[in-house]
Scaffold this active site. Structure first.
Site, PDB file in Angstrom:
ATOM      1  N   CYS A 249       0.795  -1.227   0.000  1.00  0.00           N
ATOM      2  CA  CYS A 249       0.000   0.000   0.000  1.00  0.00           C
ATOM      3  C   CYS A 249       0.834   1.288   0.000  1.00  0.00           C
ATOM      4  O   CYS A 249       0.468   2.247  -0.710  1.00  0.00           O
ATOM      5  CB  CYS A 249      -1.011  -0.004   1.138  1.00  0.00           C
ATOM      6  SG  CYS A 249      -0.455  -0.698   2.683  1.00  0.00           S
TER       7      CYS A 249
ATOM      8  N   ARG B  89       7.264 -11.367   5.160  1.00  0.00           N
ATOM      9  CA  ARG B  89       6.874 -11.163   6.544  1.00  0.00           C
ATOM     10  C   ARG B  89       7.605 -12.169   7.425  1.00  0.00           C
ATOM     11  O   ARG B  89       7.669 -13.359   7.092  1.00  0.00           O
ATOM     12  CB  ARG B  89       5.356 -11.299   6.702  1.00  0.00           C
ATOM     13  CG  ARG B  89       4.621 -10.243   5.896  1.00  0.00           C
ATOM     14  CD  ARG B  89       3.126 -10.339   5.988  1.00  0.00           C
ATOM     15  NE  ARG B  89       2.504  -9.289   5.199  1.00  0.00           N
ATOM     16  CZ  ARG B  89       1.200  -9.135   5.036  1.00  0.00           C
ATOM     17  NH1 ARG B  89       0.370  -9.977   5.638  1.00  0.00           N
ATOM     18  NH2 ARG B  89       0.709  -8.151   4.298  1.00  0.00           N
TER      19      ARG B  89
ATOM     20  N   GLN C  77       0.984 -11.180  -3.048  1.00  0.00           N
ATOM     21  CA  GLN C  77      -0.389 -10.734  -2.799  1.00  0.00           C
ATOM     22  C   GLN C  77      -1.019 -10.225  -4.083  1.00  0.00           C
ATOM     23  O   GLN C  77      -0.380  -9.507  -4.858  1.00  0.00           O
ATOM     24  CB  GLN C  77      -0.399  -9.612  -1.765  1.00  0.00           C
ATOM     25  CG  GLN C  77      -0.159 -10.054  -0.345  1.00  0.00           C
ATOM     26  CD  GLN C  77      -0.431  -8.934   0.640  1.00  0.00           C
ATOM     27  OE1 GLN C  77      -0.044  -7.798   0.423  1.00  0.00           O
ATOM     28  NE2 GLN C  77      -1.090  -9.266   1.730  1.00  0.00           N
TER      29      GLN C  77
ATOM     30  N   ASP D  46      -2.941  -7.676  -4.765  1.00  0.00           N
ATOM     31  CA  ASP D  46      -3.229  -6.520  -3.932  1.00  0.00           C
ATOM     32  C   ASP D  46      -3.824  -5.392  -4.774  1.00  0.00           C
ATOM     33  O   ASP D  46      -3.260  -5.028  -5.816  1.00  0.00           O
ATOM     34  CB  ASP D  46      -1.923  -6.039  -3.298  1.00  0.00           C
ATOM     35  CG  ASP D  46      -2.112  -5.522  -1.888  1.00  0.00           C
ATOM     36  OD1 ASP D  46      -3.268  -5.499  -1.429  1.00  0.00           O
ATOM     37  OD2 ASP D  46      -1.115  -5.165  -1.260  1.00  0.00           O
TER      38      ASP D  46
ATOM     39  N   HIS E 267      -5.624  -1.366  -4.469  1.00  0.00           N
ATOM     40  CA  HIS E 267      -5.962  -0.193  -3.661  1.00  0.00           C
ATOM     41  C   HIS E 267      -6.808   0.728  -4.512  1.00  0.00           C
ATOM     42  O   HIS E 267      -6.429   1.083  -5.629  1.00  0.00           O
ATOM     43  CB  HIS E 267      -4.693   0.494  -3.159  1.00  0.00           C
ATOM     44  CG  HIS E 267      -3.927  -0.361  -2.202  1.00  0.00           C
ATOM     45  ND1 HIS E 267      -2.884  -1.161  -2.610  1.00  0.00           N
ATOM     46  CD2 HIS E 267      -4.088  -0.577  -0.867  1.00  0.00           C
ATOM     47  CE1 HIS E 267      -2.423  -1.831  -1.563  1.00  0.00           C
ATOM     48  NE2 HIS E 267      -3.130  -1.499  -0.498  1.00  0.00           N
TER      49      HIS E 267
ATOM     50  N   LYS F 201     -12.348  -3.655   8.638  1.00  0.00           N
ATOM     51  CA  LYS F 201     -12.299  -4.499   7.444  1.00  0.00           C
ATOM     52  C   LYS F 201     -13.404  -5.543   7.476  1.00  0.00           C
ATOM     53  O   LYS F 201     -13.906  -5.919   8.541  1.00  0.00           O
ATOM     54  CB  LYS F 201     -10.942  -5.192   7.318  1.00  0.00           C
ATOM     55  CG  LYS F 201     -10.702  -6.308   8.318  1.00  0.00           C
ATOM     56  CD  LYS F 201      -9.381  -7.016   8.059  1.00  0.00           C
ATOM     57  CE  LYS F 201      -9.130  -8.107   9.112  1.00  0.00           C
ATOM     58  NZ  LYS F 201      -7.853  -8.796   8.900  1.00  0.00           N
TER      59      LYS F 201
ATOM     60  N   HIS G 223      -8.357  -0.843   0.792  1.00  0.00           N
ATOM     61  CA  HIS G 223      -7.394  -1.931   0.585  1.00  0.00           C
ATOM     62  C   HIS G 223      -8.179  -3.198   0.263  1.00  0.00           C
ATOM     63  O   HIS G 223      -9.173  -3.497   0.924  1.00  0.00           O
ATOM     64  CB  HIS G 223      -6.570  -2.187   1.840  1.00  0.00           C
ATOM     65  CG  HIS G 223      -5.841  -0.997   2.374  1.00  0.00           C
ATOM     66  ND1 HIS G 223      -4.465  -0.907   2.406  1.00  0.00           N
ATOM     67  CD2 HIS G 223      -6.292   0.157   2.922  1.00  0.00           C
ATOM     68  CE1 HIS G 223      -4.106   0.245   2.956  1.00  0.00           C
ATOM     69  NE2 HIS G 223      -5.203   0.907   3.273  1.00  0.00           N
TER      70      HIS G 223
END
Length: 668
Positions: A363, A392, A410, A412, A414, A495, A541
């Site tokens: 992000c 991670r 991911q 991902d 946005h 979320k 997100h």
């Protein structure tokens, strides 16, 4: 006469002085095991007061099952101490689908020990004992439990507020309590344990046939590796023997579907020691499946108006300071790499270096893309999408195949939108997510709403309320069940998580959608509104798979390795009855490849039946078998991986059948 309110509809009823929760909501069938009084779980022996709101809790409800399992944990501890004199009590909380109890002992429990403990547990349950709650104080408890060193440590000093995890269920709340196990016939005290409860009234509420001790392992006192090693006994308990049977069958099926084993058997991926823990490599067949997953997702995202971006794997630490991740997420990140420092010949610093970090999320990078130039309201909503590799630092004890890794990709996205666009965008996002998951074969969902943790969050109450209400509205439109997750949100916003049940009923967290008012402020993101003013966008997100690796593992277990034909690494195997039929099937294979079908011909010297078994073991959707009669008629025998077969299928028809199944994403 005092009155209380009963049940979810809060019907008022009169009670006698000294009446208990059992008097109001208990039942002779022993299905109600505890009560919820004014929102707090209590024993059925709890004495009610004027104005109490009393709700029954059934043994089949999650809270009822937890109480049942914690009660069984006490019986297991009692049984263990009755068999082994050198065992001290630790803690014994309920956990998902069961319970454990930790024991201080120098022995290592064997499978034979577990059998003996389980047998003794059943004897105690069948003998009939009552769980009796007794209020005490630290001084009295220390005298009574002087022979239990771990319990003494739980008590702490008189002036010490000893705080433990909610899971421990030993001390906590406003009173210190001990639960006595009292023989129902004689009234004799059989055993006791320091515990805040609640418990089932007595062992007649426990079906001894629905108890199973699963395994034992080493553990540390209160889970801290700095503390003493202990022996942990894991068990499970259910309302009925049929529930236990169903659970054990599910475990057996889950073991057969374990993606780690299937990954080896089907030659899909591995975790080489030379690379490191939690870092997967995908083999060619696994690479095919992964590419198909990603390619289909790309097509769907393009159709939905997403724009693809790419960002590096590493960045200066200042970016994560700005985003707040170094404040809130540093323990989950790999340590910094200090780079670019220059020294004078005498060793003094000529140029200061920089701390660089492997990125744990994408992000902040996408925010920089948004900020790279001026933005107009006409560009919003702006949907940025990336298959971004992130890293991670998961502790070694929690790494688990592909479902818990240290390096992942991911999917991902946005989305930057105006406040007016937020509700509509969230509704569209949730529909998009659910539709795409259904395309991959998951179709049993519920939603979880994670809300603010005041101690681990930033932003105003008004911002959080607005974001939470928008997510609730989107969930309501979906028609799916919405389960609360109080305090489970990330530091920057609430979320919704899509929880998907797989083929054997297990629940996996899939997609997440988070509303964020904070990062646009931290990055000073702006767009020019229609009136010429500068406004902050709302940031959403969204990770659809969560990570490609984890989703791969979930699908592998969901399908037990038998992927639908469009995802299968090998979609067709040609099986000649003899070598005389090889060229015929090679020609069929070439026609299939021209239609984009992944096909192999087994021209080995193995017998035909062995070739069929090999293809079935590799879970290939289609086998095309050819012999003399097939060659003469321009046909093949069409065999499916479930063992069924169609003979004499013309080649053109067979090719069309396979191509259509791939195009329509049919499960064979």
């Amino acid at each position: 006469m005092p009155t209380v309110s009963v049940g979810f509809d809060k019907v008022s009823t009169a009670i006698e002085s000294g009446a208990t929760a059992y008097d109001v909501v208990g039942d002779k069938s022993r299905q109600v095991v505890v009560a919820r009084v004014n929102g707090v779980l209590v024993d059925l022996s709890h004495v009610l007061a004027e104005g109490d709101v009393v709700e029954p809790v059934l043994i089949t409800e999650p809270e009822g099952l937890s109480v049942l399992r914690h009660s069984v944990a006490h019986i297991v501890a009692q049984a263990t101490q009755s068999l082994f004199s050198d065992v001290n009590l630790g803690v014994g909380p309920p956990i998902k689908d069961g319970f454990f109890y930790d024991f201080g002992t120098t022995r290592t429990f064997t499978p034979e020990d577990l059998e003996a403990i389980e047998k003794r547990t059943v004897e105690i349950v069948n003998s009939g004992q009552r769980f009796s709650r007794r209020i005490t104080n630290r001084e009295t408890a220390r005298i009574e439990l002087a022979h239990e060193p771990f319990k003494i440590r739980l008590l702490g000093a008189d002036d010490e507020a000893h705080v433990l995890s909610e899971e421990v269920m030993e001390v906590g709340g406003g009173e210190l309590t001990i639960y006595d196990n009292i023989d129902l016939r004689s009234g004799d005290l059989k055993w006791c344990d320091l515990c805040r409860g609640p418990h089932v009234p007595d062992t007649r509420y426990i079906d001894a046939r629905a108890i199973k001790l699963m395994r034992s392992s080493a553990a540390y006192w209160l889970g801290d590796q700095k503390n003493e090693s202990m022996q942990r006994v894991y068990g499970t308990a259910w309302a009925t023997k049929d529930d236990l049977k169903h659970y054990l069958n599910m475990l057996a099926e889950a073991e057969k579907r374990d993606h780690r084993r299937l990954g080896v058997d089907l030659d899909l991926f591995s975790f080489p020691d030379e690379i490191g823990s939690g870092l997967a490599v995908f083999h060619p067949k696994g690479g095919i499946i992964r590419r198909q997953m990603e390619d289909y997702s790309r097509i769907r995202h393009e159709d939905a108006g997403y724009e693809f971006v790419y960002t590096p794997h590493i960045t200066k630490g200042a970016l994560f300071e700005q985003s707040g991740h170094l404040d809130w997420y540093k323990e989950g990140m790999f340590p910094a790499m200090h780079l670019d420092e220059e020294l004078h010949p005498d060793g003094t610093v000529k140029r200061q270096g920089q701390d660089y970090y492997l990125k744990p999320m994408n992000c902040p990078f996408h925010n920089l893309i948004f900020k790279s130039r001026g933005r107009s309201y006409r560009e919003l909503p702006l949907r940025l999408f990336e298959f971004g590799s992130v890293y991670r630092y998961e502790r070694s004890g929690v790494i688990h195949g592909l479902t818990r890794v240290r390096g992942m990709t991911q999917d991902d996205a946005h989305i930057y939108c105006t406040r007016d666009q937020m509700a509509g965008e969230l509704g569209n996002l949730l529909s998009f997510v659910l539709d795409l998951l259904r395309d991959y074969g998951l179709d049993d969902f519920y939603l979880e709403l994670s809300t603010r943790n005041p101690d681990k969050s930033i932003g105003t109450d008004e911002e959080w309320l607005s974001a939470t209400q928008a997510l609730e509205q989107a969930a309501a439109v979906s028609g799916l069940e919405l389960v609360p997750d109080p305090g489970g949100a990330a530091f920057y916003g609430p979320k919704i998580s899509v929880q998907a049940r797989d083929a054997i009923g297990r629940t996996w967290q899939m997609s997440t959608i988070q509303v964020d008012f904070q990062l646009p402020q931290r990055f000073e993101l702006e767009y020019q509104a229609s009136d010429g003013s500068r406004q902050r966008p709302i940031m959403i997100h969204r990770a659809l798979f969560g990570s490609i690796e984890r989703f791969f593992g979930v699908l592998l277990e969901h399908y037990a390795g038998a992927f639908p034909v469009w995802l299968a690494p090998v979609q067709v195997v040609g099986i000649p009855i003899s070598s005389a039929h090889n060229d015929y099937l090679f020609d069929v294979a070439q026609q299939l490849r021209s239609r984009g079908i992944r096909v192999e011909v087994d021209a080995s010297d193995e017998r035909m039946q062995k070739k069929i078994r090999n293809a079935q073991t590799q879970k290939v959707p289609y086998m095309l078998i050819a012999g003399d009669e097939d060659m003469a008629s321009g046909a093949v025998s069409f065999r499916f991986r479930d063992g069924s077969q169609e003979n004499g299928v013309p080649i053109a028809q067979a090719i069309e059948k396979i191509a259509s199944a791939v195009q329509q994403r049919v499960q064979v």
